[in-house]
Design an enzyme around this catalytic site. Structure first.
Site, PDB file in Angstrom:
ATOM      1  N   LYS A 189      12.808  -4.660 -17.798  1.00 27.72           N
ATOM      2  CA  LYS A 189      11.703  -4.368 -18.720  1.00 27.72           C
ATOM      3  C   LYS A 189      11.940  -5.008 -20.085  1.00 27.72           C
ATOM      4  CE  LYS A 189      10.673  -0.130 -16.187  1.00 27.72           C
ATOM      5  NZ  LYS A 189      11.034   1.304 -16.043  1.00 27.72           N
ATOM      6  N   GLU A 194      16.446   7.747  -7.271  1.00 24.76           N
ATOM      7  CA  GLU A 194      16.694   7.321  -5.896  1.00 24.76           C
ATOM      8  C   GLU A 194      18.004   7.928  -5.393  1.00 24.76           C
ATOM      9  OE1 GLU A 194      14.584   5.075  -4.355  1.00 24.76           O
ATOM     10  OE2 GLU A 194      13.335   4.984  -6.149  1.00 24.76           O
ATOM     11  N   GLY A 209       4.666   7.530 -12.067  1.00 24.07           N
ATOM     12  CA  GLY A 209       3.603   8.349 -11.495  1.00 24.07           C
ATOM     13  C   GLY A 209       2.588   7.454 -10.803  1.00 24.07           C
ATOM     14  N   PHE A 255       0.841  -1.203   0.000  1.00 25.47           N
ATOM     15  CA  PHE A 255       0.000   0.000   0.000  1.00 25.47           C
ATOM     16  C   PHE A 255       0.875   1.251   0.000  1.00 25.47           C
ATOM     17  CE2 PHE A 255      -3.491   2.792   1.681  1.00 25.47           C
ATOM     18  CZ  PHE A 255      -4.370   2.540   0.645  1.00 25.47           C
TER      19      PHE A 255
END
Lengths: 346, 346
Positions: free
Chosen positions: A227, A212, A325, A11
Site C-alpha cells: 500500500k 489469516e 469489508g 467472484f
C-alpha cells in the site's frame, strides 16, 4: 441515461458484494449518479464463468453457492473460467477486477488488467498486486488506449484516499504521508493495550476473521508495504518498487513496551509512510512507531485504517474509515465507476 | 493553457493569502493543475479598489499596507471600494468572495455573489453567510446562468469536506454527520482538560488569535450552527434554515465535568450534527456532547476540526484538518477553482 456494461473478474467477497450493491441500488443510481450498471459477465478460477450480453440477474449471482464450478448451475454458465472470453468478448465497457492479491508477481490479475486495457476497456480494481507491482506500466497502457485504470479500493477499501488526494487536495503540494494501513495489526496493538499478549490478540483477530491462518503478511508489514508503494507512486510521483521500502512489523513489540507507552500517554502503531526530501527523492518505510498522544494517528483504534497527508498548504489532513469489508470494498469499485463517469460519461 | 481572470472581493487575510499563493505558485499550477490565474481586480470596503485587465502584480498586492484607502497608493487604484465595477466590469471569469461573515442577513456578500452569478461569472467563496442563509437561491442562480458557485472554504477552511462528500463519497448514501467545526471551542475544551478553567482557556485562545474579543459566536455554537446548515443542505439534501438547528454551547461545562469525563476515558466536545430519519426529514443540532474514548471525534484536540460522515455503505468515515488559517482558507479558493476547471475548463 448512461448504462455501463460490467464484467466481474473474480467472484469472492468483493465482487459478490458489488453484485449485491447492483441488486439493491441500481435503480437509485440512475437518479443519484446519472448512470446504471448491467453485469454482462463473471469469471472466477474456482466457480467458473458466465456471459450474458443482455445482463445477468445480480440477485441470482449473489445467491450462487460457493462450490467448485457453480456457474455451470446457471443457464448458459460454465464450470470452467473462460477469463479471456469474459474480459475481451462479453461486451463489457468496464472490468471489475477483484481476484486475490499475489504479492510476488501480481498474477494472474495483472494479465487480466492488460487484456482489458489493451482492448480499450476501463479497469477498476481492488487488487494491490497489479497496482503495486506493475502500476506504471498499467497506467501508461490505460493512457495509450484512452481508458481509465482506477484502484481506490487497493488502499483502505472504500474509504477515499487516492481520490481524496488526487482531486480534493490537488494543488496543496503533498510532501508525504503516514498511515495505519492494516486493520489486523492495528487491532492486535489495540488489544495489547487492553491487556492481551501478542499471541492472544492475534488469535482473537483470527477468530474475528481479521487475520489469516498465517498472519505474517499483516503483522510483519508486507501488506502495508504494497500500500505504501501504491500511495507513494500515486501521491508523490515516486517510482518505487516494493524492495525500495524498508519493512518491519509489530511481532517484536512486548506487553511491557505497550504498558510503558500507555503510561507515557503514547501509542505504538504500525506506520507505513513516505516523504519527498528537498532533492525530490522519496523515502518510504513500514515500521512500528511510538506516537505521542497528540499525533493524528495515535487515537485510531481497532480495525480502523487512517492516512495523514502532509502538505505544504494545509499541514496535516487525516482521513480514517474502514480498511476492509466486502460491501466497503465493493463501494470502492462503485466510486471508481463514478470517477470514470465524470471523465468519460459526459 | 487556460488562464482564469480572478477578481478578489474583500482583501483581508484570506484573499491576501490567495494573492500570496498566486505570487508563489502560479507558474507551477500551469504544469500541476493545467491552468494559471491572473488577478484583474480587487475591492475591499476598507482598503478601496483597483482594476487592471492586464493583471495586477500579486506580490505588490500582498505587500499593500493595511490602511484605509490603501489601494489609492497603487497606480490606477482608488480609495473607494467600487464593488460593482470590480465584480461586473473587471473582465473576471471568477469572483473570489472573502468578505466578513454576516450571520444575520449574509450581506453585503450575498449581493456580491448575486451580481457575479447574474453576470455569468463563477463565484468561489469562503464566506458562511451567503451559503448558510441564501444557499438554495444562489445555487439555483448559478445553475440558471451555467456557472459554478463553490464554497469548500465555508466549512473547515481548506480541509476537504464538501468536495470529499460530493465527489469521493458519491453513492455511499450519507445518512448523517457529526463534526467538531469550531477550533476555538475545541481549543478551550482541550485546555480545560489540561487543567485551565473556562475563562482562563478563553483568554488563552484570545491571546493566540483563535477567539474574538467577544467569543460568544465560537463558544455558544452560533458559528457551528451556520456550518451545520451548510453541510446538512449540501450532504443530506435538506432545506434547513438557521432557526431549524437547535443550538447550545460549551459555556456551562465546568472543570468538574471535564475532570469526571477524563476519569471515565471520555471527552466533552462541541458537536454540530444532522441526520436524516427514515421518513426522510433531517434533524440538526449544535450541543456539547460527552463522547466515549472510542468515538472517532474523541481524540481531535486543540484547534483542529473534523467531520465524521455516517453512510449506509461505509459506516463512519472521518476527515480532520485545519479549520482556519489564512493560507489554509485561501487553499479552499484554489480547490474551488480546480473543481471549476474540471467541469468547465476542458
Amino acid at each position: 441515461m448512461t448504462e455501463y456494461k460490467i464484467a466481474l473478474v473474480g467472484f469472492g467477497g468483493v465482487n459478490r458484494g458489488f453484485a449485491q450493491l447492483v441488486a439493491d441500488h441500481n435503480a437509485e443510481w440512475k437518479v443519484a449518479l446519472g448512470f446504471s450498471v448491467r453485469i454482462v459477465g463473471v469469471t472466477d478460477l474456482f466457480l467458473g464463468s458466465i456471459v450474458d450480453k443482455d445482463g445477468l440477474d445480480a440477485k441470482q449471482l449473489v445467491a450462487l453457492p460457493t462450490e467448485k464450478g457453480a456457474f455451470a448451475q446457471l443457464p448458459g454458465g460454465n464450470a470452467e473460467a473462460f477469463n479471456e472470453t469474459v474480459i475481451k468478448h462479453s461486451g463489457a465497457d468496464i472490468i471489475a477486477e477483484a481476484t486475490f492479491t499475489n504479492p510476488v508477481d501480481g498474477e494472474p490479475a495483472t494479465t487480466f488488467c492488460r487484456w482489458a486495457l489493451e482492448s480499450g476497456i476501463h479497469v477498476v480494481t481492488t487488487n494491490k498486486g497489479p497496482v503495486a507491482l506493475h502500476g506504471a506500466e498499467l497506467k501508461a497502457l490505460a493512457r495509450r488506449n484512452n481508458v481509465a485504470f482506477e484502484y481506490e479500493g487497493a488502499v483502505m477499501s472504500g474509504t477515499p484516499v487516492i481520490r481524496l488526494a488526487r482531486q480534493a487536495l490537488a494543488g496543496s503540494n503533498i510532501l508525504g504521508f503516514e498511515g495505519i494501513l492494516n486493520g489486523t495489526s492495528n487491532y492486535v496493538l489495540t488489544q495489547m493495550k487492553n491487556g492481551l499478549t501478542f499471541n492472544e490478540a492475534v488469535t482473537q483477530a483470527q477468530q474475528l476473521g481479521y487475520a489469516e491462518a498465517d498472519p505474517s503478511a499483516d503483522v510483519e508489514g508486507f501488506d502495508v508495504r504494497l500500500k505504501v508503494v501504491i500511495l507513494a507512486n500515486e501521491l508523490l510521483d515516486a517510482r518505487l518498487n516494493v524492495s525500495d521500502v524498508t519493512c518491519s512489523g509489530i511481532s517484536n513489540i512486548t506487553a511491557q513496551d505497550i504498558a510503558q507507552a500507555t503510561a507515557d500517554g503514547a501509542s505504538w502503531k504500525l506506520i507505513g509512510c513516505a516523504e519527498r526530501d528537498v532533492q525530490g527523492s522519496v523515502r518510504a518505510s513500514v515500521e512500528a512507531r511510538l506516537l505521542p498522544g497528540t499525533h493524528p494517528l495515535a487515537g485510531i483504534g481497532g480495525a480502523i485504517n487512517a492516512v495523514s497527508f502532509h502538505s505544504e498548504l494545509l499541514g496535516a489532513v487525516t482521513v480514517s474509515g474502514p480498511g476492509a469489508g466486502r460491501i466497503e470494498t465493493a463501494f470502492a469499485l462503485l466510486s471508481d465507476i463514478v470517477a470514470i463517469h465524470t471523465v468519460y460519461g459526459k
